[in-house]
Design a protein around this motif. Structure first.
Motif, short mmCIF file in Angstrom:
data_model
loop_
_atom_site.label_atom_id
_atom_site.label_comp_id
_atom_site.label_asym_id
_atom_site.label_seq_id
_atom_site.Cartn_x
_atom_site.Cartn_y
_atom_site.Cartn_z
N MET A 103 45.50 11.16 39.09
CA MET A 103 46.55 10.67 38.31
C MET A 103 47.22 9.43 39.05
N LYS A 104 47.47 9.63 40.39
CA LYS A 104 48.11 8.63 41.25
C LYS A 104 47.43 7.04 41.21
N ASN A 105 46.16 7.44 41.25
CA ASN A 105 45.35 6.15 41.16
C ASN A 105 45.40 5.36 39.71
N SER A 115 43.44 0.24 51.14
CA SER A 115 42.53 0.03 50.35
C SER A 115 41.43 1.23 50.10
N GLU A 116 41.48 1.66 51.45
CA GLU A 116 40.13 2.83 51.37
C GLU A 116 40.82 4.14 50.62
N GLU A 117 42.12 4.36 50.57
CA GLU A 117 42.61 5.56 49.94
C GLU A 117 43.73 4.98 49.01
N PHE A 118 43.46 4.10 48.08
CA PHE A 118 44.53 3.74 47.18
C PHE A 118 45.62 4.44 46.48
N GLY A 119 44.86 5.73 46.35
CA GLY A 119 45.58 6.81 45.56
C GLY A 119 46.80 7.53 46.37
N ASP A 120 46.66 7.42 47.65
CA ASP A 120 47.48 8.23 48.65
C ASP A 120 48.49 7.16 49.12
N GLY A 121 49.38 6.40 48.62
CA GLY A 121 50.29 5.56 48.64
C GLY A 121 51.73 5.86 48.63
N ILE A 122 52.38 5.01 49.09
CA ILE A 122 53.76 5.11 48.97
C ILE A 122 54.64 4.18 47.95
N TRP A 123 55.60 5.00 47.17
CA TRP A 123 56.13 4.34 46.14
C TRP A 123 57.72 4.07 46.55
N ASN A 124 58.02 3.00 46.36
CA ASN A 124 59.56 2.31 47.04
C ASN A 124 60.32 1.73 45.89
N ALA A 125 61.62 2.32 45.60
CA ALA A 125 62.37 1.56 44.57
C ALA A 125 63.74 1.25 45.50
N ASN A 126 64.10 0.08 45.34
CA ASN A 126 65.17 -0.51 45.90
C ASN A 126 66.27 -1.35 45.04
N TYR A 127 67.64 -1.64 45.40
CA TYR A 127 68.49 -2.28 44.65
C TYR A 127 69.47 -2.74 45.58
N ASP A 157 53.62 11.24 48.56
CA ASP A 157 53.17 12.50 48.31
C ASP A 157 52.17 13.25 49.39
N ALA A 158 51.29 12.12 50.09
CA ALA A 158 50.33 12.64 50.84
C ALA A 158 50.89 13.18 52.19
N ALA A 159 52.22 12.86 52.36
CA ALA A 159 52.81 13.38 53.57
C ALA A 159 53.91 14.31 53.44
N ASP A 160 54.13 14.61 52.00
CA ASP A 160 55.34 15.61 51.43
C ASP A 160 56.52 14.69 51.73
N THR A 161 56.81 13.54 51.66
CA THR A 161 57.91 12.87 52.30
C THR A 161 58.69 12.29 51.47
N ASP A 162 60.08 12.47 51.09
CA ASP A 162 60.79 11.54 50.33
C ASP A 162 62.12 11.16 51.19
N PHE A 184 66.03 11.74 54.92
CA PHE A 184 64.59 12.02 54.75
C PHE A 184 64.09 13.28 54.70
N GLU A 185 63.18 14.05 54.00
CA GLU A 185 62.77 15.08 53.84
C GLU A 185 61.17 15.02 54.09
N VAL A 186 60.85 15.77 55.15
CA VAL A 186 59.32 16.24 55.17
C VAL A 186 58.83 17.66 55.17
N GLY A 187 58.19 17.92 53.85
CA GLY A 187 57.99 19.21 53.65
C GLY A 187 59.18 20.04 53.83
N ASP A 188 59.66 21.17 54.77
CA ASP A 188 60.72 21.87 54.65
C ASP A 188 61.47 21.54 55.56
N PHE A 189 61.25 20.24 56.44
CA PHE A 189 62.08 19.62 57.47
C PHE A 189 63.07 18.60 56.78
N SER A 190 64.34 18.26 57.20
CA SER A 190 65.02 17.19 56.81
C SER A 190 65.77 16.64 57.90
#
Length: 250
Positions: free
Chosen positions: A1-3, A38-50, A84-89, A112-118
Motif C-alpha cells: 500500500m505504501k508503494n 531506491s532499494e526499499e522505496f516503500g519504506d520511506g519517510i513522509w514529511n509535511a511542513n508549513y 512507519d518502518a521504524a515506528d517513528t513520529d 518524537f515518539e519511537v515505539g513506546d518511547f517518547s
C-alpha cells in the motif's frame, strides 16, 4: 500500500499541466515530501511542513529552493514526519526573529515518539547575516531524559554567478561528548531550478562523501514539484536516496 501511495504522488506530478509562472512574492509555504532509498522505496519517510514569513518573500531572488534563506526575514514554521518502518513520529515547531540590524535569534522544539518511547529536543541559535546572501550562527541543542547536549557553529553563503545562478556553500562544526563532527556542503545551481552538489561528513569515527542533484519544477506561482537524488560513496548501503515532493506558495 505504501508503494502504491508513493507512486501515485510521483505520477500525479507529471500529469499536471505546466502553467505560466510569474514568480510572484509569497508569505506562506506548505509542502509534502516522501523520501526513501531506491532499494526499499516503500519504506520511506513522509514529511509535511508549513512556514509563514512576516514579510513577502521574492521568488526572483536566487534559486527557488533558497528563496526563504535569502529573504532574511522573521518566520515561524511547523513540521510533522512519519517513518512507519521504524515506528517513528516526529512533530516540531520553530521560529526565527530577524532584527533590523540583521542579527537574528531562533528556537526550535521537536517531540518524537519511537515505539513506546517518547522524548523532546530543544534548540536555540543566534547569528548574523553579514551580507545579503550569507550568515554565521552558533547553536545549542538539548533534550529530555539522557539526551546528550551538543553545540556548534554554522556558516552559509550563496555566491551569485553571471553565467549560472550561483553556488550555495555551507560548513558546520558540532561538538559532542564523544567527538567533533564536521559537515561541508556545496550545491551549484546551474539554473534557478536545477542544482548538482556534493557533501562531506566526518563524525570522528568515519567520513562520508555524497553526490546529489535536485530539481524544482514550477507548475505555477502557487504550486511546484521537487525532486532529489543522492548517493553516499563507498557506502555499504545499496541504491540511491530519492525524494519527491509538492510545494505550495501563496
Amino acid at each position: 500500500m505504501k508503494n502504491v501511495t508513493a507512486l501515485a504522488l510521483l505520477t500525479s506530478l507529471f500529469a499536471l499541466p505546466a502553467m505560466a509562472a510569474q514568480d510572484a512574492p509569497f508569505q506562506h509555504e506548505a509542502g509534502l515530501e516522501y523520501s526513501a532509498n531506491s532499494e526499499e522505496f516503500g519504506d520511506g519517510i513522509w514529511n509535511a511542513n508549513y512556514r509563514y514569513y512576516v514579510a513577502p518573500v521574492s521568488q526572483d531572488n536566487g534559486p527557488y529552493a533558497l528563496n526563504g534563506f535569502l529573504a532574511q526575514t522573521t518566520n515561524v514554521g511547523a513540521n510533522y514526519s512519519m517513518f512507519d518502518a521504524a515506528d517513528t513520529d516526529t512533530f516540531g515547531v520553530d521560529g526565527t526573529y530577524v532584527f533590523d540590524n540583521k542579527w537574528f535569534v531562533g528556537g526550535e522544539y521537536q517531540r518524537f515518539e519511537v515505539g513506546d518511547f517518547s522524548g523532546n529536543l530543544y534548540k536555540i541559535d543566534a547569528g548574523y547575516y553579514f551580507n545579503d546572501s550569507s550568515k554565521v550562527a552558533a547553536f545549542y541543542v538539548d533534550g529530555s531524559d539522557n539526551f546528550e547536549s551538543v553545540y556548534g557553529l554554522e556558516v552559509r553563503s550563496f555566491l551569485a554567478l553571471e553565467s549560472t545562478s550561483g553556488i550555495d556553500l555551507g560548513a558546520m562544526w558540532t561538538h559532542t561528548d564523544d567527538d567533533d563532527i564536521f559537515n561541508l556542503n556545496a550545491d551549484w545551481y546551474v539554473t534557478k531550478a536545477w542544482s548538482v552538489g556534493a557533501g562531506y561528513e566526518d563524525d570522528g569515527f568515519d567520513d562520508n562523501f555524497a553526490l546529489k542533484t535536485a530539481y524544482w519544477l514550477r507548475m505555477s506561482d502557487s504550486f511546484s514539484a521537487t525532486f532529489e537524488l543522492s548517493k553516499v560513496l563507498d557506502s555499504d548501503v545499496d541504491g540511491f536516496d530519492v525524494g519527491v515532493g509538492i510545494v505550495g506558495r501563496f
